[in-house]
Each structure stands twice: as C-alpha cells, then as structure tokens.
Design a protein around this motif. Structure first.
Motif, PDB file in Angstrom:
ATOM      1  N   SER A  37       0.839  -1.189   0.000  1.00 25.30           N
ATOM      2  CA  SER A  37       0.000   0.000   0.000  1.00 25.30           C
ATOM      3  C   SER A  37       0.879   1.246   0.000  1.00 25.30           C
ATOM      4  N   GLN A  38       0.388   2.303  -0.593  1.00 26.86           N
ATOM      5  CA  GLN A  38       1.116   3.571  -0.618  1.00 26.86           C
ATOM      6  C   GLN A  38       0.781   4.470   0.575  1.00 26.86           C
ATOM      7  N   LEU A  39      -0.061   3.963   1.490  1.00 27.79           N
ATOM      8  CA  LEU A  39      -0.325   4.733   2.705  1.00 27.79           C
ATOM      9  C   LEU A  39       0.931   4.704   3.565  1.00 27.79           C
ATOM     10  N   LYS A  40       1.274   5.832   4.169  1.00 32.55           N
ATOM     11  CA  LYS A  40       2.466   5.900   5.019  1.00 32.55           C
ATOM     12  C   LYS A  40       2.024   5.820   6.471  1.00 32.55           C
ATOM     13  N   TRP A  41       2.373   4.712   7.123  1.00 29.57           N
ATOM     14  CA  TRP A  41       2.013   4.472   8.517  1.00 29.57           C
ATOM     15  C   TRP A  41       3.110   4.999   9.432  1.00 29.57           C
ATOM     16  N   GLU A  42       2.727   5.698  10.509  1.00 35.77           N
ATOM     17  CA  GLU A  42       3.717   6.176  11.473  1.00 35.77           C
ATOM     18  C   GLU A  42       4.380   4.991  12.178  1.00 35.77           C
ATOM     19  N   LYS A  43       3.579   3.991  12.557  1.00 35.60           N
ATOM     20  CA  LYS A  43       4.069   2.754  13.174  1.00 35.60           C
ATOM     21  C   LYS A  43       3.171   1.627  12.713  1.00 35.60           C
ATOM     22  N   ASP A  44       3.709   0.417  12.617  1.00 37.22           N
ATOM     23  CA  ASP A  44       2.839  -0.718  12.305  1.00 37.22           C
ATOM     24  C   ASP A  44       2.860  -1.763  13.420  1.00 37.22           C
ATOM     25  N   THR A  45       3.614  -1.478  14.500  1.00 35.84           N
ATOM     26  CA  THR A  45       3.655  -2.367  15.660  1.00 35.84           C
ATOM     27  C   THR A  45       3.631  -1.514  16.923  1.00 35.84           C
ATOM     28  N   HIS A  46       2.862  -1.964  17.914  1.00 35.71           N
ATOM     29  CA  HIS A  46       2.855  -1.271  19.209  1.00 35.71           C
ATOM     30  C   HIS A  46       3.040  -2.288  20.330  1.00 35.71           C
ATOM     31  N   GLU A  47       3.967  -1.986  21.225  1.00 34.05           N
ATOM     32  CA  GLU A  47       4.260  -2.815  22.395  1.00 34.05           C
ATOM     33  C   GLU A  47       3.605  -2.145  23.605  1.00 34.05           C
ATOM     34  N   PHE A  48       2.597  -2.819  24.186  1.00 32.08           N
ATOM     35  CA  PHE A  48       1.911  -2.279  25.365  1.00 32.08           C
ATOM     36  C   PHE A  48       2.738  -2.446  26.634  1.00 32.08           C
ATOM     37  N   GLY A  49       3.665  -3.381  26.633  1.00 33.06           N
ATOM     38  CA  GLY A  49       4.394  -3.686  27.868  1.00 33.06           C
ATOM     39  C   GLY A  49       3.512  -4.595  28.726  1.00 33.06           C
ATOM     40  N   THR A  50       3.546  -4.406  30.049  1.00 35.92           N
ATOM     41  CA  THR A  50       2.732  -5.223  30.948  1.00 35.92           C
ATOM     42  C   THR A  50       1.420  -4.499  31.223  1.00 35.92           C
ATOM     43  N   ILE A  51       0.306  -5.224  31.024  1.00 34.70           N
ATOM     44  CA  ILE A  51      -1.018  -4.648  31.246  1.00 34.70           C
ATOM     45  C   ILE A  51      -1.792  -5.514  32.247  1.00 34.70           C
ATOM     46  N   GLU A  52      -2.861  -4.933  32.800  1.00 38.30           N
ATOM     47  CA  GLU A  52      -3.697  -5.658  33.751  1.00 38.30           C
ATOM     48  C   GLU A  52      -4.726  -6.504  33.016  1.00 38.30           C
ATOM     49  N   ARG A  53      -5.081  -7.601  33.627  1.00 40.25           N
ATOM     50  CA  ARG A  53      -6.084  -8.501  33.079  1.00 40.25           C
ATOM     51  C   ARG A  53      -7.465  -7.858  33.179  1.00 40.25           C
ATOM     52  N   ASN A  54      -8.303  -8.059  32.165  1.00 33.17           N
ATOM     53  CA  ASN A  54      -9.685  -7.577  32.088  1.00 33.17           C
ATOM     54  C   ASN A  54      -9.818  -6.056  32.117  1.00 33.17           C
ATOM     55  N   LYS A  55      -8.759  -5.324  31.764  1.00 36.35           N
ATOM     56  CA  LYS A  55      -8.815  -3.868  31.634  1.00 36.35           C
ATOM     57  C   LYS A  55      -8.383  -3.543  30.206  1.00 36.35           C
ATOM     58  N   PRO A  56      -9.351  -3.174  29.342  1.00 36.14           N
ATOM     59  CA  PRO A  56      -9.029  -2.922  27.934  1.00 36.14           C
ATOM     60  C   PRO A  56      -7.978  -1.815  27.763  1.00 36.14           C
ATOM     61  N   VAL A  57      -7.105  -2.017  26.790  1.00 32.93           N
ATOM     62  CA  VAL A  57      -6.114  -1.013  26.410  1.00 32.93           C
ATOM     63  C   VAL A  57      -6.259  -0.760  24.915  1.00 32.93           C
ATOM     64  N   SER A  58      -5.961   0.475  24.501  1.00 35.02           N
ATOM     65  CA  SER A  58      -6.115   0.851  23.099  1.00 35.02           C
ATOM     66  C   SER A  58      -4.865   1.533  22.588  1.00 35.02           C
ATOM     67  N   TYR A  59      -4.670   1.402  21.279  1.00 35.13           N
ATOM     68  CA  TYR A  59      -3.601   2.140  20.609  1.00 35.13           C
ATOM     69  C   TYR A  59      -4.125   2.602  19.257  1.00 35.13           C
ATOM     70  N   GLU A  60      -3.806   3.849  18.902  1.00 33.55           N
ATOM     71  CA  GLU A  60      -4.256   4.422  17.642  1.00 33.55           C
ATOM     72  C   GLU A  60      -3.104   4.450  16.642  1.00 33.55           C
ATOM     73  N   PHE A  61      -3.226   3.650  15.586  1.00 29.84           N
ATOM     74  CA  PHE A  61      -2.261   3.659  14.492  1.00 29.84           C
ATOM     75  C   PHE A  61      -2.671   4.776  13.534  1.00 29.84           C
ATOM     76  N   THR A  62      -1.722   5.621  13.140  1.00 22.98           N
ATOM     77  CA  THR A  62      -2.014   6.759  12.269  1.00 22.98           C
ATOM     78  C   THR A  62      -1.297   6.578  10.937  1.00 22.98           C
ATOM     79  N   PHE A  63      -1.975   6.978   9.858  1.00 31.99           N
ATOM     80  CA  PHE A  63      -1.378   6.903   8.522  1.00 31.99           C
ATOM     81  C   PHE A  63      -1.703   8.161   7.746  1.00 31.99           C
ATOM     82  N   THR A  64      -0.934   8.385   6.674  1.00 33.57           N
ATOM     83  CA  THR A  64      -1.155   9.506   5.764  1.00 33.57           C
ATOM     84  C   THR A  64      -1.348   8.956   4.363  1.00 33.57           C
ATOM     85  N   ASN A  65      -2.328   9.483   3.651  1.00 33.32           N
ATOM     86  CA  ASN A  65      -2.554   9.090   2.262  1.00 33.32           C
ATOM     87  C   ASN A  65      -1.522   9.805   1.395  1.00 33.32           C
TER      88      ASN A  65
END
Length: 147
Positions: A37-65
């Motif tokens: 794809s010709q979309l330019k992604w800032e990152k394509d992998t995110h490492e959350f590190g250690t997270i708590e069980r049953n507590k949702p975590v989110s990450y926003e991947f950003t791209f440019t056309n």
C-alpha cells in the motif's frame, strides 16, 4: 445360454463403469501481482508492555494518504475476538491522515501478539498488517490474614 448373455452384459456394464474419463483441467486465473500500500504508517507495531487482566487497552495507528487518489479503508479485521478495531470510515483524500484504533481486552495472563489486517481501496495492493503485543500480568493472590 441366457445366463451367459446376462453374465456378458453384466461384465460389459461393469467394465464401462470403470472406463477412464478425460481429466478436466482447472482454468488458469491470472492474478495481478500485489504491491505494498502507498499509505504511510507512522508505526505498524505497538508494544503495550505489561497490562492488567480484564482492563481494555487501546492504541491508535495513524497513517497519511501519500497517493494521488482518494482512499477508503474497505475492511479492517482483528485476528481474534479479544481485539476490536475502529477506523476512519470516510474517504481519505491525498495528504490527509486517518487512523485505525485497536482495543485489546485481555482475559488470560501471559504474553500476547495480535494482528489487525487493513484492506484499502487501492488497486492490486496487499493488505497492511498492524501488530499489538505485550504481556498480561497474572492476578496477585491476596496474602493470608495474620493471626
């Protein structure tokens, strides 16, 4: 004599049923080679590190056309039901930014590695694979009460 004729007919019918037939050749399909794809992604992998069980975590991947055409994100799929994707739904014009948000809800302790597959409206391009990973900490057991 009837028995011989009946036997000959049965032998002929059996032989005919085992006769070889011409093998049908599958039609060859020409598939255009897929390019990234010709979309330019800032990152394509995110490492959350250690997270708590049953507590949702989110990450926003950003791209440019970075193409010269309007682009749509046609399909965004997570590799499992524990990950929920949300993405820019409208047309992304040349030079504009869009996002794909991955929300992970950890049910089991231990390491995780999940993918989100993004298919765009670009012609002959392969889907983009985004990755989230980390470790879900095990719940701590309460210490026994002192006497």
């Amino acid at each position: 004599m009837k028995t011989i004729k009946l036997l000959a007919f049965a032998l002929f019918a059996t032989t005919a049923s085992f006769a070889q037939q011409a093998e049908a050749k599958p039609a060859t399909v020409q598939v255009a080679p897929q390019t990234p794809s010709q979309l330019k992604w800032e990152k394509d992998t995110h490492e959350f590190g250690t997270i708590e069980r049953n507590k949702p975590v989110s990450y926003e991947f950003t791209f440019t056309n970075t193409t010269k055409k309007d682009i749509l994100l046609k399909d965004v799929k997570a590799s499992c039901g524990c990950t929920t994707p949300n993405w820019t739904k409208g047309v992304i014009k040349p030079g504009e930014k869009g996002t794909v948000t991955a929300t992970y809800n950890a049910a089991s302790p231990g390491a995780f590695h999940k993918t989100i597959t993004v298919t765009t409206s670009e012609e002959n391009t392969s889907p983009k694979i985004l990755t989230i990973k980390g470790t879900v900490q095990a719940e701590e057991t309460p210490a026994p009460a002192a006497k």
